[in-house]
Motif scaffolding. Structure first.
Motif, PDB file in Angstrom:
ATOM      1  N   ARG A  87      27.554  -0.826   6.439  1.00 50.17           N
ATOM      2  CA  ARG A  87      27.033  -2.056   5.830  1.00 50.17           C
ATOM      3  C   ARG A  87      26.907  -3.164   6.862  1.00 50.17           C
ATOM      4  N   ASP A  88      27.924  -3.278   7.709  1.00 42.35           N
ATOM      5  CA  ASP A  88      27.874  -4.295   8.759  1.00 42.35           C
ATOM      6  C   ASP A  88      26.727  -4.033   9.718  1.00 42.35           C
ATOM      7  N   ASP A  89      26.515  -2.746  10.033  1.00 39.67           N
ATOM      8  CA  ASP A  89      25.408  -2.422  10.927  1.00 39.67           C
ATOM      9  C   ASP A  89      24.072  -2.771  10.294  1.00 39.67           C
ATOM     10  N   ALA A  90      23.939  -2.476   8.980  1.00 43.74           N
ATOM     11  CA  ALA A  90      22.691  -2.809   8.293  1.00 43.74           C
ATOM     12  C   ALA A  90      22.473  -4.319   8.254  1.00 43.74           C
ATOM     13  N   ASP A  91      23.568  -5.046   7.936  1.00 41.22           N
ATOM     14  CA  ASP A  91      23.449  -6.500   7.909  1.00 41.22           C
ATOM     15  C   ASP A  91      23.111  -7.043   9.291  1.00 41.22           C
ATOM     16  N   SER A  92      23.739  -6.474  10.298  1.00 44.33           N
ATOM     17  CA  SER A  92      23.466  -6.934  11.652  1.00 44.33           C
ATOM     18  C   SER A  92      22.020  -6.658  12.045  1.00 44.33           C
ATOM     19  N   GLN A  93      21.528  -5.493  11.658  1.00 40.59           N
ATOM     20  CA  GLN A  93      20.149  -5.162  11.981  1.00 40.59           C
ATOM     21  C   GLN A  93      19.177  -6.090  11.254  1.00 40.59           C
ATOM     22  N   GLN A  94      19.462  -6.391   9.982  1.00 39.10           N
ATOM     23  CA  GLN A  94      18.613  -7.316   9.233  1.00 39.10           C
ATOM     24  C   GLN A  94      18.658  -8.712   9.852  1.00 39.10           C
TER      25      GLN A  94
END
Length: 220
Positions: free
Chosen positions: A82-89
Protein backbone atom coordinates in the motif's frame (compact mmCIF):
# COMPACT_ATOMS: atom_id res chain seq x y z
CA UNK A 1 43.68 -14.95 32.80
CA UNK A 2 42.27 -12.57 30.18
CA UNK A 3 40.29 -14.17 27.41
CA UNK A 4 41.15 -13.09 23.91
CA UNK A 5 38.68 -11.83 21.39
CA UNK A 6 37.07 -14.70 19.49
CA UNK A 7 37.40 -14.43 15.76
CA UNK A 8 34.03 -14.69 14.04
CA UNK A 9 34.57 -17.55 11.62
CA UNK A 10 33.72 -21.24 11.38
CA UNK A 11 35.57 -23.41 13.86
CA UNK A 12 37.38 -26.00 11.87
CA UNK A 13 37.97 -28.49 14.71
CA UNK A 14 34.83 -30.64 15.08
CA UNK A 15 35.28 -31.24 18.80
CA UNK A 16 35.83 -27.56 19.59
CA UNK A 17 32.90 -26.66 17.35
CA UNK A 18 30.58 -29.06 19.23
CA UNK A 19 31.73 -27.80 22.64
CA UNK A 20 31.23 -24.18 21.59
CA UNK A 21 27.79 -24.99 20.19
CA UNK A 22 26.68 -26.60 23.47
CA UNK A 23 27.89 -23.69 25.59
CA UNK A 24 26.45 -20.94 23.43
CA UNK A 25 23.19 -22.83 22.88
CA UNK A 26 22.62 -23.07 26.62
CA UNK A 27 23.55 -19.41 27.05
CA UNK A 28 21.15 -18.40 24.25
CA UNK A 29 18.29 -20.40 25.77
CA UNK A 30 18.98 -18.83 29.14
CA UNK A 31 18.93 -15.31 27.69
CA UNK A 32 15.65 -16.02 25.89
CA UNK A 33 14.09 -17.23 29.12
CA UNK A 34 15.32 -14.16 31.02
CA UNK A 35 14.00 -11.82 28.33
CA UNK A 36 10.53 -13.40 28.43
CA UNK A 37 10.33 -13.24 32.23
CA UNK A 38 11.90 -9.84 32.89
CA UNK A 39 10.25 -7.94 30.01
CA UNK A 40 7.01 -9.94 29.65
CA UNK A 41 7.88 -10.57 26.01
CA UNK A 42 6.63 -13.38 23.83
CA UNK A 43 9.78 -15.25 22.80
CA UNK A 44 10.17 -18.30 20.55
CA UNK A 45 13.56 -19.78 19.80
CA UNK A 46 14.33 -22.59 17.31
CA UNK A 47 17.81 -24.09 16.93
CA UNK A 48 19.00 -26.87 14.63
CA UNK A 49 22.38 -28.36 15.43
CA UNK A 50 24.88 -29.30 12.69
CA UNK A 51 23.52 -32.84 12.98
CA UNK A 52 19.92 -31.54 12.42
CA UNK A 53 18.95 -32.00 16.06
CA UNK A 54 16.15 -29.61 17.14
CA UNK A 55 16.30 -27.37 20.21
CA UNK A 56 13.50 -24.93 20.92
CA UNK A 57 12.17 -22.56 23.58
CA UNK A 58 8.86 -20.70 23.79
CA UNK A 59 7.44 -18.50 26.50
CA UNK A 60 3.89 -19.63 25.61
CA UNK A 61 3.32 -21.84 22.59
CA UNK A 62 5.79 -21.93 19.78
CA UNK A 63 3.04 -22.76 17.27
CA UNK A 64 0.96 -19.73 18.26
CA UNK A 65 4.05 -17.57 18.18
CA UNK A 66 4.89 -18.76 14.66
CA UNK A 67 1.30 -18.10 13.49
CA UNK A 68 1.42 -14.65 15.01
CA UNK A 69 4.72 -14.05 13.25
CA UNK A 70 3.28 -15.13 9.90
CA UNK A 71 0.21 -12.86 10.29
CA UNK A 72 2.46 -9.96 11.16
CA UNK A 73 4.70 -10.56 8.20
CA UNK A 74 1.65 -10.66 5.94
CA UNK A 75 0.29 -7.40 7.37
CA UNK A 76 3.67 -5.74 6.94
CA UNK A 77 3.80 -6.96 3.35
CA UNK A 78 0.33 -5.53 2.64
CA UNK A 79 1.27 -2.23 4.25
CA UNK A 80 4.44 -2.12 2.22
CA UNK A 81 2.48 -2.69 -0.96
CA UNK A 82 0.00 0.00 0.00
CA UNK A 83 2.82 2.37 0.85
CA UNK A 84 4.50 1.60 -2.44
CA UNK A 85 1.26 2.26 -4.33
CA UNK A 86 0.72 5.51 -2.46
CA UNK A 87 4.30 6.52 -3.07
CA UNK A 88 3.99 5.77 -6.76
CA UNK A 89 0.76 7.78 -7.00
CA UNK A 90 2.35 10.65 -5.11
CA UNK A 91 5.35 10.59 -7.42
CA UNK A 92 3.01 10.66 -10.42
CA UNK A 93 1.09 13.65 -9.03
CA UNK A 94 4.31 15.44 -8.21
CA UNK A 95 5.62 14.90 -11.74
CA UNK A 96 2.33 16.15 -13.22
CA UNK A 97 2.33 19.26 -11.05
CA UNK A 98 5.96 19.92 -11.91
CA UNK A 99 5.15 19.80 -15.62
CA UNK A 100 2.18 22.13 -15.15
CA UNK A 101 4.34 24.61 -13.25
CA UNK A 102 6.93 24.54 -16.01
CA UNK A 103 4.24 25.19 -18.63
CA UNK A 104 2.86 28.09 -16.59
CA UNK A 105 6.33 29.60 -16.24
CA UNK A 106 6.86 29.35 -20.00
CA UNK A 107 3.45 30.96 -20.66
CA UNK A 108 4.19 33.76 -18.20
CA UNK A 109 7.52 34.55 -19.84
CA UNK A 110 5.87 34.61 -23.25
CA UNK A 111 3.16 37.00 -22.00
CA UNK A 112 5.96 39.26 -20.75
CA UNK A 113 7.54 39.19 -24.20
CA UNK A 114 10.36 36.80 -23.28
CA UNK A 115 11.30 33.68 -25.19
CA UNK A 116 9.06 34.45 -28.17
CA UNK A 117 11.82 34.11 -30.77
CA UNK A 118 10.92 30.48 -31.39
CA UNK A 119 7.14 31.11 -31.48
CA UNK A 120 5.22 30.66 -34.70
CA UNK A 121 2.75 33.17 -36.11
CA UNK A 122 -0.17 31.15 -34.73
CA UNK A 123 1.35 31.10 -31.24
CA UNK A 124 2.00 34.85 -31.40
CA UNK A 125 -1.61 35.41 -32.50
CA UNK A 126 -2.84 33.36 -29.54
CA UNK A 127 -0.65 35.38 -27.19
CA UNK A 128 -2.03 38.59 -28.64
CA UNK A 129 -5.62 37.39 -28.14
CA UNK A 130 -4.85 36.42 -24.54
CA UNK A 131 -3.39 39.87 -23.85
CA UNK A 132 -6.42 41.57 -25.45
CA UNK A 133 -8.82 39.55 -23.33
CA UNK A 134 -6.78 40.30 -20.24
CA UNK A 135 -6.75 44.03 -20.98
CA UNK A 136 -10.51 44.00 -21.55
CA UNK A 137 -11.13 42.40 -18.16
CA UNK A 138 -8.68 44.78 -16.47
CA UNK A 139 -10.35 47.85 -17.98
CA UNK A 140 -13.81 46.58 -17.05
CA UNK A 141 -12.71 46.08 -13.45
CA UNK A 142 -11.05 49.49 -13.37
CA UNK A 143 -14.20 51.24 -14.67
CA UNK A 144 -16.32 49.36 -12.14
CA UNK A 145 -14.12 50.55 -9.28
CA UNK A 146 -14.21 54.11 -10.64
CA UNK A 147 -18.01 54.06 -10.82
CA UNK A 148 -18.24 52.77 -7.28
CA UNK A 149 -15.87 55.51 -6.11
CA UNK A 150 -17.89 58.18 -7.93
CA UNK A 151 -21.15 56.93 -6.38
CA UNK A 152 -19.50 57.00 -2.98
CA UNK A 153 -18.34 60.59 -3.50
CA UNK A 154 -21.82 61.63 -4.67
CA UNK A 155 -23.37 60.09 -1.59
CA UNK A 156 -20.91 62.01 0.59
CA UNK A 157 -21.77 65.19 -1.31
CA UNK A 158 -25.49 64.67 -0.71
CA UNK A 159 -24.87 64.10 2.98
CA UNK A 160 -22.79 67.29 3.21
CA UNK A 161 -25.51 69.28 1.43
CA UNK A 162 -28.13 68.00 3.87
CA UNK A 163 -25.92 68.85 6.84
CA UNK A 164 -25.27 72.33 5.42
CA UNK A 165 -28.99 72.88 4.94
CA UNK A 166 -29.76 71.84 8.50
CA UNK A 167 -27.05 74.17 9.84
CA UNK A 168 -28.41 77.08 7.78
CA UNK A 169 -31.92 76.46 9.13
CA UNK A 170 -30.60 76.41 12.69
CA UNK A 171 -28.65 79.65 12.11
CA UNK A 172 -31.74 81.33 10.57
CA UNK A 173 -33.83 80.42 13.61
CA UNK A 174 -31.20 81.76 15.99
CA UNK A 175 -31.00 85.04 14.00
CA UNK A 176 -34.79 85.59 14.26
CA UNK A 177 -34.63 85.14 18.04
CA UNK A 178 -31.79 87.69 18.34
CA UNK A 179 -33.66 90.28 16.23
CA UNK A 180 -36.86 89.90 18.28
CA UNK A 181 -34.91 90.31 21.51
CA UNK A 182 -33.17 93.47 20.22
CA UNK A 183 -36.49 95.03 19.16
CA UNK A 184 -37.99 94.44 22.58
CA UNK A 185 -35.03 96.09 24.33
CA UNK A 186 -35.11 99.12 22.02
CA UNK A 187 -38.81 99.75 22.67
CA UNK A 188 -38.30 99.77 26.41
CA UNK A 189 -35.41 102.25 26.08
CA UNK A 190 -37.48 104.60 23.93
CA UNK A 191 -40.30 104.50 26.47
CA UNK A 192 -37.92 105.39 29.27
CA UNK A 193 -36.39 108.21 27.23
CA UNK A 194 -39.79 109.79 26.46
CA UNK A 195 -40.77 109.64 30.08
CA UNK A 196 -37.63 111.45 31.14
CA UNK A 197 -38.20 114.23 28.56
CA UNK A 198 -41.72 114.90 29.89
CA UNK A 199 -40.51 115.13 33.45
CA UNK A 200 -37.81 117.79 32.78
CA UNK A 201 -38.49 121.23 34.61
CA UNK A 202 -36.88 124.42 33.41
CA UNK A 203 -35.43 126.49 36.33
CA UNK A 204 -33.72 129.95 36.33
CA UNK A 205 -31.23 131.30 38.88
CA UNK A 206 -31.51 135.01 39.94
CA UNK A 207 -29.11 136.99 42.14
CA UNK A 208 -30.50 139.90 44.17
CA UNK A 209 -33.85 140.83 45.67
CA UNK A 210 -36.80 139.35 44.04
CA UNK A 211 -38.40 141.50 41.41
CA UNK A 212 -42.11 142.23 41.70
CA UNK A 213 -44.10 140.18 39.36
CA UNK A 214 -45.85 142.18 36.75
CA UNK A 215 -48.96 140.93 35.30
CA UNK A 216 -48.90 140.84 31.63
CA UNK A 217 -51.74 142.50 29.91
CA UNK A 218 -53.32 140.73 27.18
CA UNK A 219 -54.08 142.97 24.32
CA UNK A 220 -57.15 142.26 22.48
Amino acid sequence: MVRGKTEMKRIENATSRQVTFSKRRNGLLKKAFELSVLCDAEVALIIFSPTSKLYEFSSSSITKTIERYQRRVKEIGINHKRDDADSQQARGETYSLTKKIEQLEISKRKLLGEGIDVCSIEELRQLENQLDRGLTRIRAKKYQLLREEIEKLKEEERNLIMENKELNEKLSGMGAIVVASSSSTLTSSEVNTDGNDNMEVETDLFIGPPEPRQSKKIHP
